[in-house]
Design a protein around this motif. Structure first.
Motif, PDB file in Angstrom:
ATOM      1  N   TYR A   1       0.779  -1.168   0.050  1.00  0.00           N
ATOM      2  CA  TYR A   1      -0.043   0.029   0.006  1.00  0.00           C
ATOM      3  C   TYR A   1       1.032   1.101  -0.072  1.00  0.00           C
ATOM      4  CZ  TYR A   1      -4.234   2.388   0.723  1.00  0.00           C
ATOM      5  OH  TYR A   1      -5.395   3.564   0.571  1.00  0.00           O
ATOM      6  N   TRP A   2       0.656   2.108  -0.859  1.00  0.00           N
ATOM      7  CA  TRP A   2       1.689   3.306  -1.025  1.00  0.00           C
ATOM      8  C   TRP A   2       0.919   4.427  -1.712  1.00  0.00           C
ATOM      9  CZ3 TRP A   2       5.314   4.584  -5.819  1.00  0.00           C
ATOM     10  CH2 TRP A   2       6.076   5.484  -5.353  1.00  0.00           C
ATOM     11  N   ILE A   3       0.823   5.231  -0.826  1.00  0.00           N
ATOM     12  CA  ILE A   3       0.399   6.879  -1.373  1.00  0.00           C
ATOM     13  C   ILE A   3       1.636   7.733  -0.982  1.00  0.00           C
ATOM     14  CG2 ILE A   3      -1.408   8.523  -0.961  1.00  0.00           C
ATOM     15  CD1 ILE A   3      -2.785   5.995  -1.505  1.00  0.00           C
ATOM     16  N   PRO A   4       2.223   7.967  -2.361  1.00  0.00           N
ATOM     17  CA  PRO A   4       3.358   8.622  -2.087  1.00  0.00           C
ATOM     18  C   PRO A   4       3.387  10.029  -1.459  1.00  0.00           C
ATOM     19  CG  PRO A   4       3.067   8.039  -4.339  1.00  0.00           C
ATOM     20  CD  PRO A   4       1.636   7.864  -3.564  1.00  0.00           C
ATOM     21  N   ARG A   5       2.377  10.764  -1.790  1.00  0.00           N
ATOM     22  CA  ARG A   5       2.386  12.119  -1.025  1.00  0.00           C
ATOM     23  C   ARG A   5       1.915  12.059   0.284  1.00  0.00           C
ATOM     24  NH1 ARG A   5      -0.619  16.492  -4.457  1.00  0.00           N
ATOM     25  NH2 ARG A   5       1.059  17.778  -3.209  1.00  0.00           N
ATOM     26  N   LEU A   6       1.599  10.922   0.916  1.00  0.00           N
ATOM     27  CA  LEU A   6       1.214  11.031   2.395  1.00  0.00           C
ATOM     28  C   LEU A   6       2.181  10.100   3.048  1.00  0.00           C
ATOM     29  CD1 LEU A   6      -2.514  10.342   2.245  1.00  0.00           C
ATOM     30  CD2 LEU A   6      -1.199  12.674   2.474  1.00  0.00           C
ATOM     31  N   ASN A   7       2.747   8.981   2.724  1.00  0.00           N
ATOM     32  CA  ASN A   7       3.601   8.173   3.596  1.00  0.00           C
ATOM     33  C   ASN A   7       4.350   7.255   2.558  1.00  0.00           C
ATOM     34  OD1 ASN A   7       5.369   7.157   5.645  1.00  0.00           O
ATOM     35  ND2 ASN A   7       3.500   6.526   6.879  1.00  0.00           N
ATOM     36  N   GLY A   8       5.395   6.695   3.121  1.00  0.00           N
ATOM     37  CA  GLY A   8       6.203   5.508   2.445  1.00  0.00           C
ATOM     38  C   GLY A   8       5.230   4.413   2.305  1.00  0.00           C
ATOM     39  N   LYS A   9       5.643   3.446   1.533  1.00  0.00           N
ATOM     40  CA  LYS A   9       4.775   2.178   1.416  1.00  0.00           C
ATOM     41  C   LYS A   9       5.098   0.943   2.545  1.00  0.00           C
ATOM     42  CE  LYS A   9       6.593   1.521  -2.597  1.00  0.00           C
ATOM     43  NZ  LYS A   9       7.974   2.495  -2.558  1.00  0.00           N
ATOM     44  N   ARG A  10       4.127   0.467   2.552  1.00  0.00           N
ATOM     45  CA  ARG A  10       4.241  -0.784   3.657  1.00  0.00           C
ATOM     46  C   ARG A  10       3.772  -2.188   2.739  1.00  0.00           C
ATOM     47  NH1 ARG A  10       6.926   0.428   6.281  1.00  0.00           N
ATOM     48  NH2 ARG A  10       6.126   1.158   8.373  1.00  0.00           N
ATOM     49  N   ASP A  11       4.301  -3.152   2.701  1.00  0.00           N
ATOM     50  CA  ASP A  11       4.081  -4.259   2.193  1.00  0.00           C
ATOM     51  C   ASP A  11       2.803  -4.884   2.989  1.00  0.00           C
ATOM     52  OD1 ASP A  11       5.781  -4.208   0.134  1.00  0.00           O
ATOM     53  OD2 ASP A  11       6.675  -5.963   0.887  1.00  0.00           O
ATOM     54  N   MET A  12       1.826  -5.442   2.170  1.00  0.00           N
ATOM     55  CA  MET A  12       0.667  -6.272   2.803  1.00  0.00           C
ATOM     56  C   MET A  12       0.924  -7.613   2.651  1.00  0.00           C
ATOM     57  SD  MET A  12      -0.790  -3.555   4.236  1.00  0.00           S
ATOM     58  CE  MET A  12      -0.733  -2.002   4.284  1.00  0.00           C
ATOM     59  N   VAL A  13       1.285  -8.191   3.717  1.00  0.00           N
ATOM     60  CA  VAL A  13       1.618  -9.777   3.532  1.00  0.00           C
ATOM     61  C   VAL A  13       0.651 -10.630   4.162  1.00  0.00           C
ATOM     62  CG1 VAL A  13       3.409 -11.444   4.337  1.00  0.00           C
ATOM     63  CG2 VAL A  13       4.096  -9.239   3.789  1.00  0.00           C
ATOM     64  N   PRO A  14       0.202 -11.593   3.406  1.00  0.00           N
ATOM     65  CA  PRO A  14      -0.873 -12.426   3.906  1.00  0.00           C
ATOM     66  C   PRO A  14      -0.328 -13.431   5.032  1.00  0.00           C
ATOM     67  CG  PRO A  14      -0.061 -13.522   1.737  1.00  0.00           C
ATOM     68  CD  PRO A  14       0.488 -11.934   2.045  1.00  0.00           C
ATOM     69  N   GLY A  15      -1.240 -13.576   6.022  1.00  0.00           N
ATOM     70  CA  GLY A  15      -0.743 -13.876   7.296  1.00  0.00           C
ATOM     71  C   GLY A  15      -0.088 -13.106   8.102  1.00  0.00           C
ATOM     72  N   ARG A  16       0.253 -11.998   7.833  1.00  0.00           N
ATOM     73  CA  ARG A  16       0.700 -11.033   8.759  1.00  0.00           C
ATOM     74  C   ARG A  16      -0.111  -9.723   8.685  1.00  0.00           C
ATOM     75  NH1 ARG A  16       6.988 -12.013   9.190  1.00  0.00           N
ATOM     76  NH2 ARG A  16       7.050  -9.690  10.049  1.00  0.00           N
ATOM     77  N   VAL A  17       0.035  -8.969  10.040  1.00  0.00           N
ATOM     78  CA  VAL A  17      -0.688  -7.730  10.143  1.00  0.00           C
ATOM     79  C   VAL A  17       0.415  -6.444  10.123  1.00  0.00           C
ATOM     80  CG1 VAL A  17      -2.149  -6.513  11.555  1.00  0.00           C
ATOM     81  CG2 VAL A  17      -2.529  -8.742  11.259  1.00  0.00           C
ATOM     82  N   HIS A  18       0.348  -5.622   9.329  1.00  0.00           N
ATOM     83  CA  HIS A  18       1.217  -4.476   9.106  1.00  0.00           C
ATOM     84  C   HIS A  18       0.433  -3.309   9.430  1.00  0.00           C
ATOM     85  CE1 HIS A  18       4.413  -7.203   6.648  1.00  0.00           C
ATOM     86  NE2 HIS A  18       4.417  -7.395   7.800  1.00  0.00           N
ATOM     87  N   PHE A  19       1.493  -2.172   9.908  1.00  0.00           N
ATOM     88  CA  PHE A  19       0.776  -0.983  10.096  1.00  0.00           C
ATOM     89  C   PHE A  19       1.407   0.253   9.304  1.00  0.00           C
ATOM     90  CE2 PHE A  19      -2.036  -2.377  13.526  1.00  0.00           C
ATOM     91  CZ  PHE A  19      -1.411  -3.432  14.002  1.00  0.00           C
TER      92      PHE A  19
END
Lengths: 204, 109, 668, 432, 375
Positions: free
Chosen positions: D209-227
């Motif tokens: 998930y990446w909105i360049p103008r608001l923050n860097g990207k974070r991978d959304m990995v199945p089986g894990r929860v990322h913030f």
């Protein structure tokens, strides 16, 4: 790398070739191979340690282990290491007869160990721990399977070495060949020492 | 036509292989067997040992590991180059995989 | 084929009257050990490190062309918005196979080609430590590469990106056999690299010429040694990951399937623990080549030789501690991200030392800008740009903005194409006279160099901008509404990159034209020492004799050949060098007191047989398990055939000594 | 820079020599192009246009933190680059072979080498310290005011809004109690000046998930929860794109984040949660409803849709038909202005520029107006309904299904007739 | 070296091999493949025979060379291989009647024995002096014979001994059998190496006796089957029987109490004195009562028991068709952690789910619960 500035004649390794460090090429290659095998078994062991708790609703490690039997088979592999060392020391003494005897005993003990593995795997399978049952079972079978294949390859090499010595077909320096087979066998035993403690003895 | 395969007669400058005698090897093997037995006993008496259980087992394992490495595999008596080759591999393996497990929160209780 | 009777010892072959016994062509018929030194058999069964080096080079260049075509197709698809050249599926296969071919089938084997050919020559050895393992390494690489590329005809190439992240690599998400071919192909080339690594390390450590201490080792050999150590310890990690992928895809294990509670990051960690040393494996050999070429054309020794060696080793060692900088955005904890970010910055220091030492080598030199020198300066310039763009995303927060965009594509193309491939071309132009006895045409070489440099900058330069404007990697199509307005938008830069890629392709084509032009009939042979070189491999004929050195050279200095040609007659600090011997004299002196009996290992067919059993087993895993058993038996038999075969063939493998006319006549 | 001058004079040896004309031309030519190349790239980078996903135009505190850390490092890299290039160019020009004698075979000066270790070390420590600070700052999520679940699946994004313990959504109390939490896809609507925390995972492969103008990207990995922390002060629409290779339509998996003033956000929540109004009897929309129930409701859920035939609630089970187990919720389909993984616009080009380029003040009202009849981009929507897999490559044809045990990945080809499409469009027009 | 005849045969067999592979992979179809495979084996067999029979190389018209060649002179020595081929043929026939494993072994025996037979015939005619013949045979044969013999030996020992260990009635007796055999091997080895006088034939005799005993033991154990090894009941099994209760079930004894690698869990539920609470990794807010989990997605839920007595963690799944009513962990001791992977297919507002009380996390024997909302 310590620069071993040793004068020329000591440089002739017992293979008869000139070498800058006086060590035999084959032994250097074998030790390097064992160094890189550390990485291989290290990867398998760390995958197992990561996945050992992952058996949601299935059989856990401690419900399946049969510690007395596994320690017996570890004892057998340890003794095969002893007989291997005796084989190497009799090879160094150029006593072909004993070398062959001890090599065959090592091979036999190794075969017993592999038989023990096959027995253990069959009982686990009967108890419901298939290869694809859970992550724990997949990583356990892969780790011990890899080790078992290495032991079996070692046994086939030992038995054919006995054949080669008796038919006097050993290429190059016989002492060194037996020693190299010994190094491989001891490494496989050392890996089992790690596996036995980390996988079986430390309860999940 | 001589058909005997080239058989290098190993000329005698082989430095005296001052490894252990056969008896020495047997003693080491017995020592290792005893350690294995102690380890198995450890695994059965986990609750009595409490905190000393895990480090105890790991130390015994390490002792066995290095005993076989140094004596059976002759690393103690051979040239430093062999030990260097093996120990680079060992250190890299232990180091990288420890950090790898740490990033996956392996060591958190 | 079968045997004709051998003269038995019992019967005394005396007079001519007994029937002329057809002397044995040989006793083993078709199983005789191949001992020819010319013709196709000498190439098929060779164990000579020079022949193997040339074969590595030829196959690597072939795969370079294949990878290049894949790259051109990618650029054609992205030249304009909503491209229709490649469908989404074909595009995914194209970029995966482009990366895999370039990394595993071009740069690594090209480095292996130079390493195989020149390491024995540079350390004054007759051949590598284990010649037959060397042959096995080459054939395993070739069969692995061909196996990998048969995926195109058997259901499509791999389509998961060159690092093939889990779960996308599982059967449900890439149903074709492409990923299986990818995984098994890399296993086979992995075995080739591992055996090559063991072989070269033992060669460098154990077979140096008398007097050549480790600190007198030529710098190219040093870099190859560091690379082989990286290979030795990195290949097993990828082998573990590929075995798990194979078990997951072919025997439905659950290593990376999330339903069983697996953690997909396991694959990423294992791949990048191999992946980062891998990128240093790609670039360090050509660092070695550049460090060899610069002193020759600056007429000065390499500036700070010990520091360049230690910085190479430092890059290699620290390379093991930075792998997670490929995973800053994949959700590691803040502590790990910060730690790996700082470790990644630490790598910039030894790299900086290398670049500075190269420039200081040129400083105060007597620079001759031949084509190899042009390429080496090209490496310094382009690699510096790549290195600096690398520093910007060693900073984790800014990497979360840049990772997986075209900025990263620009970075690694500048570093790999600029750093490694230009270095390999420099090596080819520099060592061509040594390998083939003919000089590559200088004027064509210059045009080739300039077209490549301009093409490269035109292709990969704009990717920096497109990346910073937010275009992600691996997009099979870009559309108007994300391209931004104004003339210099993403569309413009994509078009420039596509045009640049064709200029680059033209540049590379000129290299092949140059080869053809320089090898036409009538082009005169290259002089013995065309560049007034400095290191040991030039004290041999062009191309070197089968046994390389007539006499194992006694090495006294770091740049031995230079010190044999020039003598410092200056006094009290003021240096004045006079040429005391020409290259011809140096080589002639070696030939005059050649060693008496030079015993070379003889060719053998077991390596190619053992290498051939690997793809059979690999096909077996994909199609039918009996093939695996067949391959395994062939492998076992050839393993033992090899084991039982003495290094040099006993005499009864040879044809009767060609000297005795009678047998030859009788045999006909 | 001063030390630069000193050490240059000492080591450069003093001889001068003439050089042949031919060397001169190729040398100047090379130096000129290297300098031109470097200058050109930096200049052209400056005047690149304002692409929607430009990573150098932050519009929120997090992206601003990254930008404040980033631009000095780019500058330092540029300066070091220019210095090194000048150093090389000077060397290349100065020490050409003009027939001078064989140079002094100097093996290197220790202090000079250590100097060139020290300088990069200093620069890098100067970069490392703020880096660690920003990494820690971007990762502390204690002051979260609003949690939204983001789930990526093959080739579109789904957002469901966490209902807090006190029944509020992001601190805004909805007018009626919600039967089920708000679920939308494609466009993530967040209140301005609020510390929003995206809790992301994936249903099939790794997305990012990446909105360049608001923050860097974070991978959304199945089986894990990322913030991932998102926050913006100026209302508007910020574009983004999935940036971890996720298969066939990785390029068509886009998203936008819509930032609304608090009043507008309250209005948006109330609109999202208002109960379902069936279309007027006998109209085209009513026929559209029956077609929707017949063709689409197997996978697409419309909250509160009741089947007029038998009166019970229509519940869709996408996990029996779609491999990743989910299909976009169409309760307020025309409340958002992009569809099919936010790749195609529901607004005609004029309406689009009107909404996207509007000033922050009037953006809220324009966005909440939704897609009116005349602003609807009928071409793309019809093309999509006619044959979705042809428009966006998805594993939707049965030939490729036996690996994913018969389930499609993405929207299959439904074979709708033209009037069925008219009915559906009429029905969907009321879903806002 | 290659005579025209063998070139033709080798070429034909190569071509048909490639043809079979291509046909098999690209086209498939039983009849075609079987035909081609048999053609290829036939051709290879003939080429093999041609390669081994010596006279194919002698120019047929040169009578003097033929009469002078050694092949015509010595009488072929006696050889065991014809007998073995016959035994193999019998095995094939027997296998068709009893068990196809015998057929396969028979086939393998026939192939191996005929290869050996050809090799011996070829080696004998190599030349008239004996040592060269054995040298020639050795050089070719050992590459295959040694590893294959070793592999067969290993396979026999492993299979037979594992059958014996499986056949033995109790676990303890397996360990005893295992260690006894190991010590016997060890002591025998020691004695033999000590006793210098042991001559080769006596050692060979000892070896024959041991292998006979092993084969007999293995066959006997193999035929009367393994001892009954009962399958462990897992918590999944008890969940179906709806027995995820408070008291201990057989699936609980020495269940593992730790989960490594907690990085990829969706939530960590903790049971302590004041009931159930949960935290989501990365967001250190302790919440309770309600948790929102995505639909049709594998969520790893970790359960940690901080209370004093062992507890079982249950996830109520409101048996939407296909999924079980509830899934549960084994009993978790104090301080233990266990993992449960849950996957909700229907949303919580689905009427079927609402009737059966909705999704929730419960602990057996306590009434505290965490309601799970699935959008």
């Amino acid at each position: 790398m310590a620069d071993t500035a040793v004068h020329a004649d000591e440089h002739v390794d017992h293979g008869g070739h000139y070498s800058s460090t006086g060590l035999s090429n084959n032994k250097l290659a074998m030790w390097m191979f064992l160094g890189s095998e550390c990485l291989l078994f290290g990867g398998l062991i760390s995958t197992y340690m990561l996945y050992r708790g992952r058996h949601s609703e299935n059989l856990g490690p401690d419900q399946v282990w049969d510690i007395p039997f596994t320690s017996a088979s570890s004892f057998v592999l340890l003794m095969s290491s002893l007989t291997m060392v005796l084989a190497v020391s009799s090879a160094v003494r150029d006593d072909d007869r004993n070398t062959k005897v001890w090599l065959s005993v090592t091979a036999l003990l190794g075969a017993l160990f592999v038989a023990g593995q096959v027995y253990e795997f069959t009982t686990f399978y009967r108890e419901g721990l298939g290869f694809t049952t859970s992550l724990f079972s997949s990583s356990f079978y892969t780790l011990t399977g890899f080790h078992g294949v290495h032991v079996s390859v070692g046994i086939i090499m030992l038995m054919s070495l006995v054949g080669m010595i008796s038919k006097n077909k050993v290429v190059g320096d016989k002492k060194e060949t037996v020693e190299l087979f010994g190094l491989y066998w001891h490494f496989v035993d050392v890996v089992w020492i790690l596996i036995f403690t980390l996988v079986y003895l430390i309860p999940a | 036509m001589s058909t005997v395969t080239e058989q290098h007669d190993t000329h005698g400058d082989e430095h005296a292989d001052h490894g252990l005698t056969d008896l020495g090897y047997i003693k080491i093997a017995i020592f290792l067997a005893v350690i294995t037995a102690v380890e198995v006993v450890f695994s059965y008496t986990q609750d009595q040992l409490g905190a000393a259980f895990l480090p105890g087992l790991l130390i015994l394992m390490a002792v066995k590991f290095f005993m076989v490495l140094l004596y059976f595999m002759h690393l103690k008596f051979d040239s430093k180059l062999f030990s260097l080759m093996f120990y680079i591999g060992l250190v890299l393996a232990v180091g990288c995989y420890a950090v790898f497990l740490a990033t996956l929160h392996f060591f958190q209780s | 084929m079968a045997i004709i009777e051998r003269p038995s010892d019992a019967v005394e072959v005396v007079d001519e009257t007994t029937p002329s016994v057809a002397t044995p062509e040989s006793s083993y018929g078709v199983f005789r050990r191949p001992v020819e030194t010319t013709g196709w058999k000498s190439w098929l069964f060779t164990i000579d490190h020079k022949k193997l080096g040339i074969m590595y080079g030829v196959v690597a260049m072939f795969f370079f062309v294949v990878g290049g075509i894949e790259a051109l197709l990618l650029r054609l698809q992205l030249a304009g918005p909503n491209g229709t050249v490649l469908s989404a599926d074909k595009y995914n296969q194209m970029f995966t196979m482009h990366a895999t071919t370039m990394v595993f089938l071009f740069v690594m084997p090209m480095a292996a080609a130079f390493a195989n050919y020149f390491v024995p020559l540079q350390i004054g050895a007759r051949d590598v430590a284990f010649p037959r393992i060397n042959a096995f390494g080459f054939w395993a690489f070739l069969f692995g590469g061909l196996f990998l590329n048969t995926s195109w005809f058997l259901g499509g190439g791999a389509d998961g990106g060159w690092f093939m992240y889990a779960p996308n690599s599982s059967v449900a998400f890439s149903p074709s056999n492409g990923v299986d071919f990818w995984g098994l192909g890399l296993q086979i080339t992995g075995i080739a690299s591992l055996t090559g690594a063991i072989n070269l390390i033992v060669t460098v450590i154990n077979m140096r010429a008398p007097g050549m201490s480790l600190m007198k080792l030529p710098i190219f050999t040093w870099m190859v040694l560091v690379v082989q150590f990286l290979l030795l310890f990195a290949i097993p990690v990828i082998t573990v990951a590929l075995f798990m992928l194979m078990f997951q895809r072919s025997f439905d294990a659950t290593f990376f399937s999330v339903e069983a509670g697996a953690d997909p990051l396991l694959w990423q960690h294992l791949f990048w623990i191999f992946g980062h040393p891998e990128v240093y494996i790609l670039v360090l050999p050509s660092f070695g080549i550049v460090s060899e070429i610069l002193p020759v054309f600056s007429k000065k020794p390499l500036f700070g030789y010990p520091l360049v060696v230690f910085s190479g080793a430092a890059i290699g060692f620290v390379g093991w501690g930075v792998w997670a900088h490929h995973m800053f955005a994949s959700g590691l904890g803040p502590i790990s991200v910060a730690a790996f970010s700082v470790a990644t910055m630490a790598i910039a220091i030894p790299t900086g030392v290398k670049i500075v030492n190269w420039t200081l080598t040129m400083w105060g030199g007597k620079l001759r800008f031949t084509v190899p020198m042009l390429y080496s300066v090209g490496v310094i310039v382009q690699f510096t740009i790549g290195g600096l763009s690398g520093v910007t995303h060693s900073v984790a927060p800014s990497d979360t903005q840049q990772t997986d965009t075209y900025y990263i594509v620009a970075h690694f193309h500048y570093v790999i194409f600029g750093g490694a491939v230009l270095g390999l071309f420099a090596g080819m132009y520099y060592w061509w006279p040594k390998m083939f006895g003919k000089m590559l045409n200088e004027r064509l070489g210059r045009v080739n160099f300039w077209l490549t440099i301009i093409g490269m900058n035109l292709t990969f330069g704009p990717m920096h901008i497109v990346g910073l404007q937010g275009q992600p990697r691996r997009m099979y199509v870009w559309t108007e509404n994300r391209a931004g307005d104004g003339f210099f938008n993403i569309g413009f830069w994509n078009l420039i990159a596509s045009i640049g890629s064709f200029v680059l392709a033209l540049g590379i084509l000129l290299f092949f034209v140059n080869i053809y032009v320089s090898h036409r009939k009538g082009t005169e042979k290259a002089p013995l020492d065309p560049w007034d070189a400095r290191s040991l491999e030039w004290i041999t004929t062009n191309p070197p004799k089968e046994h390389n050195f007539d006499r194992l050279p006694e090495v006294g200095h770091l740049d031995e050949f230079f010190h044999r040609k020039y003598e410092d007659r200056g006094s009290d600090g003021h240096h004045e060098f006079h040429q005391i011997a020409t290259a011809e004299e140096v080589v002639a002196e070696e030939e005059n007191n050649a060693d008496g009996h030079i015993h070379l290992p003889s060719p053998s067919y077991w390596p190619i047989l053992l290498a051939f059993s690997l793809p059979i087993m690999a096909y077996g895993v994909i199609y039918n398990v009996f093939l695996v058993i067949g391959g395994a038996v062939l492998g076992l038999v050839s393993f033992y055939g090899w084991g039982l075969e003495p290094h040099t063939a006993p005499e009864d493998d040879y044809d009767p000594p060609t000297g005795t006319a009678m047998e030859v006549a009788a045999h006909g | 820079m001063s030390h630069e001058k000193v050490h240059y004079r000492t080591i450069c040896n003093s001889e001068r020599a003439t050089s042949s004309l031919e060397n001169m031309s190729s040398r100047l030519f090379r130096v000129a192009t290297t300098v031109a190349g470097v200058a050109a790239t930096t200049v052209l980078a400056g005047c690149a246009s304002d692409a929607p996903q430009d990573t150098w135009k932050p519009a929120g505190p997090n992206a601003q933190k990254i930008q404040d850390l980033q631009w000095p490092i780019f500058l330092t890299a540029g300066i070091v680059g220019v210095i090194v290039m000048a150093f090389i160019a000077f060397c290349v020009v100065k020490y050409r072979d003009r027939g001078q004698a064989i140079p002094d075979q100097a093996h290197g000066k220790a202090w000079l080498e250590y100097l060139f270790i020290a300088i990069p070390a200093v620069i890098l420590t100067a970069i490392a310290i703020p880096t660690v600070g920003v990494v820690m700052a971007l990762n502390d999520t204690d002051d979260t005011e609003c949690v939204i679940n983001v789930t990526g699946q093959q080739w579109w994004w789904e957002y469901d809004y966490e209902v807090g313990a006190d029944g509020t959504i992001c601190g805004y109390a909805p007018s009626e109690v919600a039967a089920s939490p708000i679920i939308t896809s494609g466009q993530l609507v967040i209140p301005a000046d609020t510390k929003v925390l995206l809790r992301g995972t994936s249903r099939d492969v790794i997305h990012s998930y990446w909105i360049p103008r608001l923050n860097g990207k974070r991978d959304m990995v199945p089986g894990r929860v990322h913030f991932l922390r998102l926050e913006s002060d100026t209302p508007g629409i910020y574009a983004g794109q999935c940036t971890e290779f996720c298969g066939l339509s990785h390029a068509n998996m886009r998203m936008e984040t819509v930032v609304l003033e608090s009043a507008h956000f309250q209005q948006w929540i109330d609109n999202e949660l208002e109960p379902y109004q069936a279309p007027a009897e006998g109209g085209l929309a009513a026929e559209g409803e029956t077609t929707f129930i017949a063709q689409c409701s197997r996978c697409h859920q419309v909250n509160g849709l009741v089947d007029p035939g038998n009166g019970n609630l229509v519940v869709s089970y996408p996990d029996q038909f779609v491999y990743s187990g989910a299909a976009p919720n169409l309760t307020n389909f025309l409340g958002r202005n992009t569809f099919a993984g936010a790749t195609w616009d529901l607004l005609t080009p004029e309406c689009r520029t009107d909404v996207w380029e509007s000033s922050p003040e009037e953006f809220g009202d324009k966005y909440l107006a939704g897609v009116s009849q005349d602003c609807l981009n009928e071409i793309d929507l019809r093309e999509w309904l006619r044959n979705a897999p042809a428009k966006k490559p998805m594993y939707a044809d049965p030939a490729m299904l036996e690996q994913s045990d018969g389930k499609v990945r993405g929207m299959p080809y439904l074979g709708l007739s033209e009037d069925q499409i008219d009915q559906l469009i009429a029905y969907l027009l009321e879903r806002k | 070296m290659f005579t025209t005849g063998s070139k033709l045969l080798f070429g034909a067999s190569g071509a048909s091999l490639v043809g079979t592979l291509l046909y098999g992979i690209l086209v498939g179809g039983i009849m075609g493949t079987v035909g081609l495979v048999s053609l290829t084996t036939g051709l290879i067999f003939i080429a093999g025979i041609n390669a081994f029979i010596r006279d194919a190389n002698v120019a047929s018209d040169d009578v003097s060379q033929f009469s002078g060649s050694a092949a015509a002179a010595p009488r072929p020595a006696s050889s065991v291989w014809p007998l073995v081929v016959a035994v193999g043929g019998a095995l094939i026939a027997l296998g068709v009647v009893i068990h196809e494993v015998l057929t396969i072994t028979g086939l393998v025996v026939v192939l191996a024995a005929s290869a050996e037979w050809l090799l011996q015939g070829w080696a004998e005619s190599a030349s008239s002096d004996e040592s060269h013949n054995s040298e020639v045979r050795g050089r070719l044969a050992y590459t295959a014979e040694m590893p294959v013999a070793a592999a067969i030996g290993l396979g026999l020992i492993v299979f037979m001994f594992s059958r014996v260990m499986l056949g033995v009635p109790t676990k303890a007796s397996t360990i005893i059998a295992f260690s006894v055999v190991a010590t016997i091997v060890l002591i025998a080895g020691a004695m033999i190496s000590r006793a210098r006088s042991m001559s080769a034939p006596r050692m060979f005799g000892l070896f024959a006796v041991v292998s006979a005993v092993l084969l007999a033991g293995g066959a006997v154990a193999g035929f009367n089957g393994e001892r009954e090894i009962k399958e462990h009941k897992t918590t999944a099994y008890y969940a179906e029987l709806d027995k995820c209760g408070e008291k201990e079930i057989s699936a609980d004894e020495h269940a593992s109490q730790t989960v490594a690698g907690k990085a990829n869990s969706s939530a960590e539920v903790t049971l302590d004195e004041n009931g159930l609470s949960y935290t989501r990794p990365g967001l250190n807010m302790v919440q309770s009562g309600v948790i929102q989990l995505p639909r049709s997605n594998a969520n790893n839920i970790l359960f940690r028991n901080e209370t004093s007595e062992p507890r079982r963690f249950i996830a109520e799944m409101a048996n939407v068709d296909g999924s079980p009513a509830r899934i549960c962990t084994a009993l978790v001791e104090e301080g233990g952690v266990q993992l449960l992977t849950v996957n909700y297919s229907a949303p919580s507002f689905d009427p079927v789910v609402e009737e059966s009380g909705g999704y929730s996390f419960v602990v057996a024997g306590l009434d505290d619960r965490i309601e799970v909302i699935v959008p």
